[in-house]
Design a protein around this motif. Sequence first.
Motif, mmCIF file in Angstrom:
data_model
loop_
_atom_site.group_PDB
_atom_site.id
_atom_site.type_symbol
_atom_site.label_atom_id
_atom_site.label_comp_id
_atom_site.label_asym_id
_atom_site.label_seq_id
_atom_site.Cartn_x
_atom_site.Cartn_y
_atom_site.Cartn_z
ATOM 1 N N TYR A 46 15.742 1.347 -29.972
ATOM 2 C CA TYR A 46 14.987 0.141 -29.635
ATOM 3 C C TYR A 46 13.718 0.533 -28.895
ATOM 4 N N LYS A 47 12.747 -0.372 -28.914
ATOM 5 C CA LYS A 47 11.500 -0.186 -28.190
ATOM 6 C C LYS A 47 11.315 -1.346 -27.223
ATOM 7 N N SER A 48 10.719 -1.040 -26.090
ATOM 8 C CA SER A 48 10.444 -2.054 -25.079
ATOM 9 C C SER A 48 8.985 -1.978 -24.658
ATOM 10 N N MET A 49 8.390 -3.159 -24.489
ATOM 11 C CA MET A 49 7.061 -3.269 -23.897
ATOM 12 C C MET A 49 7.218 -3.986 -22.572
ATOM 13 N N ILE A 50 6.788 -3.338 -21.527
ATOM 14 C CA ILE A 50 7.033 -3.840 -20.176
ATOM 15 C C ILE A 50 5.712 -3.975 -19.442
ATOM 16 N N TYR A 51 5.559 -5.090 -18.724
ATOM 17 C CA TYR A 51 4.414 -5.271 -17.828
ATOM 18 C C TYR A 51 4.950 -5.604 -16.442
ATOM 19 N N GLN A 52 4.453 -4.899 -15.439
ATOM 20 C CA GLN A 52 4.886 -5.124 -14.064
ATOM 21 C C GLN A 52 3.679 -5.476 -13.188
ATOM 22 N N GLN A 53 3.843 -6.531 -12.416
ATOM 23 C CA GLN A 53 2.847 -6.910 -11.415
ATOM 24 C C GLN A 53 3.383 -6.490 -10.059
ATOM 25 N N GLU A 54 2.574 -5.759 -9.293
ATOM 26 C CA GLU A 54 3.046 -5.185 -8.037
ATOM 27 C C GLU A 54 2.159 -5.615 -6.875
ATOM 28 N N LEU A 55 2.795 -5.881 -5.746
ATOM 29 C CA LEU A 55 2.074 -6.226 -4.521
ATOM 30 C C LEU A 55 2.733 -5.536 -3.341
ATOM 31 N N SER A 56 1.931 -4.839 -2.555
ATOM 32 C CA SER A 56 2.413 -4.192 -1.335
ATOM 33 C C SER A 56 1.532 -4.630 -0.179
ATOM 34 N N MET A 57 2.153 -5.016 0.922
ATOM 35 C CA MET A 57 1.435 -5.395 2.139
ATOM 36 C C MET A 57 1.864 -4.464 3.257
ATOM 37 N N ARG A 58 0.879 -3.916 3.987
ATOM 38 C CA ARG A 58 1.148 -2.955 5.055
ATOM 39 C C ARG A 58 0.440 -3.409 6.338
ATOM 40 N N TYR A 59 1.111 -3.196 7.463
ATOM 41 C CA TYR A 59 0.531 -3.608 8.746
ATOM 42 C C TYR A 59 0.901 -2.588 9.813
ATOM 43 N N GLY A 60 -0.091 -2.178 10.618
ATOM 44 C CA GLY A 60 0.137 -1.202 11.669
ATOM 45 C C GLY A 60 0.585 -1.855 12.960
ATOM 46 N N LEU A 61 1.652 -1.292 13.568
ATOM 47 C CA LEU A 61 2.251 -1.851 14.771
ATOM 48 C C LEU A 61 2.329 -0.815 15.882
ATOM 49 N N ILE A 62 2.400 -1.286 17.121
ATOM 50 C CA ILE A 62 2.740 -0.478 18.294
ATOM 51 C C ILE A 62 1.975 0.844 18.307
ATOM 52 N N GLY A 63 0.721 0.778 18.675
ATOM 53 C CA GLY A 63 -0.101 1.969 18.636
ATOM 54 C C GLY A 63 -0.495 2.260 17.207
ATOM 55 N N GLU A 64 -0.486 3.534 16.835
ATOM 56 C CA GLU A 64 -0.931 3.938 15.505
ATOM 57 C C GLU A 64 0.154 4.646 14.703
ATOM 58 N N ARG A 65 1.377 4.665 15.206
ATOM 59 C CA ARG A 65 2.410 5.482 14.573
ATOM 60 C C ARG A 65 3.381 4.696 13.703
ATOM 61 N N LEU A 66 3.512 3.419 13.933
ATOM 62 C CA LEU A 66 4.512 2.631 13.238
ATOM 63 C C LEU A 66 3.855 1.684 12.243
ATOM 64 N N GLU A 67 4.444 1.587 11.069
ATOM 65 C CA GLU A 67 3.936 0.697 10.022
ATOM 66 C C GLU A 67 5.088 -0.089 9.426
ATOM 67 N N ILE A 68 4.871 -1.378 9.246
ATOM 68 C CA ILE A 68 5.816 -2.214 8.533
ATOM 69 C C ILE A 68 5.194 -2.600 7.203
ATOM 70 N N SER A 69 5.994 -2.618 6.163
ATOM 71 C CA SER A 69 5.456 -2.927 4.834
ATOM 72 C C SER A 69 6.456 -3.776 4.057
ATOM 73 N N ALA A 70 5.925 -4.498 3.087
ATOM 74 C CA ALA A 70 6.742 -5.302 2.186
ATOM 75 C C ALA A 70 6.250 -5.049 0.772
ATOM 76 N N GLN A 71 7.171 -4.838 -0.148
ATOM 77 C CA GLN A 71 6.839 -4.590 -1.551
ATOM 78 C C GLN A 71 7.496 -5.662 -2.423
ATOM 79 N N TRP A 72 6.728 -6.142 -3.367
ATOM 80 C CA TRP A 72 7.235 -7.161 -4.286
ATOM 81 C C TRP A 72 6.725 -6.850 -5.671
#
Length: 305
Positions: free
Chosen positions: A89-115
């Motif tokens: 079988y053959k598949s054609m796939i399209y993916q839409q991606e979104l990543s959000m990143r934010y720096g916290l507590i000084g410069e060492r910690l980062e929180i992110s969300a991927q969808w």
Amino acid sequence: MFSVCLPKFRSKIQRSDLVYTSNHRLSAILCCLSLALLSAGASLYGQYTDIINSNRPGNSMGAYSVGKGVLQWELGGVFDQQDHQLFRYKSMIYQQELSMRYGLIGERLEISAQWGYQWESTLGSTFKDIHQSDIALKLLLFDPYKNPQFEAVNLYSWKDQHRFKLKRLIPALSVGIGYHFFSPTNLFNSWYPTNSPKFMLFTQNSLTNRLVLVTNHVWDHVQTDWPEYRFLASLTHTLGRDWSVFYESEFIKNDLYADHLLRIGGAFLQTENLQWDTHFALNFKETPRRKTIGMRISYRIDPHN
């Protein structure tokens, strides 16, 4: 990374065999809290950069955060053609991606969300559903450039200043923890529990002033019946202030799916806060054979400017 299986093969995997207990959920949440508390008590030093710090154009993640107070989006689309020789079988796939990143507590910690949202056409049938939905924390543990003598300028010898130094093999080191969230009826992740954690280790080396090596070790879907390990190595070379090219190798090991993918591509820095990138990827197996092309954009809101 793994295409939706044909419905007739899905039935072989029973969701009742993939129960994720409340104790497992609690342990993952406690790991997240521990990481946040560790970062709050750590000594802080700057990781902010004058230009955008994007994880693109590859799929690997660098060791450094985006910087305190910086909010960054990474948005893109990927076309994936899969040709499965065994199941024919053959598949054609399209993916839409979104990543959000934010720096916290000084410069060492980062929180992110991927969808991510995926459309797939296989054997005349169309499937569409969320294929990625997770949050993550990343903490920088060690940065060799914290020591100002690590890259001290030698004003007396041009040769010594520009030669390769073995100490550049000492990487910046970060750790991360993430958590997946899926509905029980998700089409592309039905063989996993609705929630599962992942653990990550990141390294980054500036081998020269223009050459950067990034590696990722990812232990995904741990404490489930189908744990996965991924290793990524990316080599990026800047061609000037605005252009860069990269090569990336990704290994995936899972009882459901294993693969080795190679990616090449490049990025263009339009402004200090805006970057465009594109890539092409392929693998070397026929179950399935994959060809992928993608384009993304990265943008940040920088309070430092």
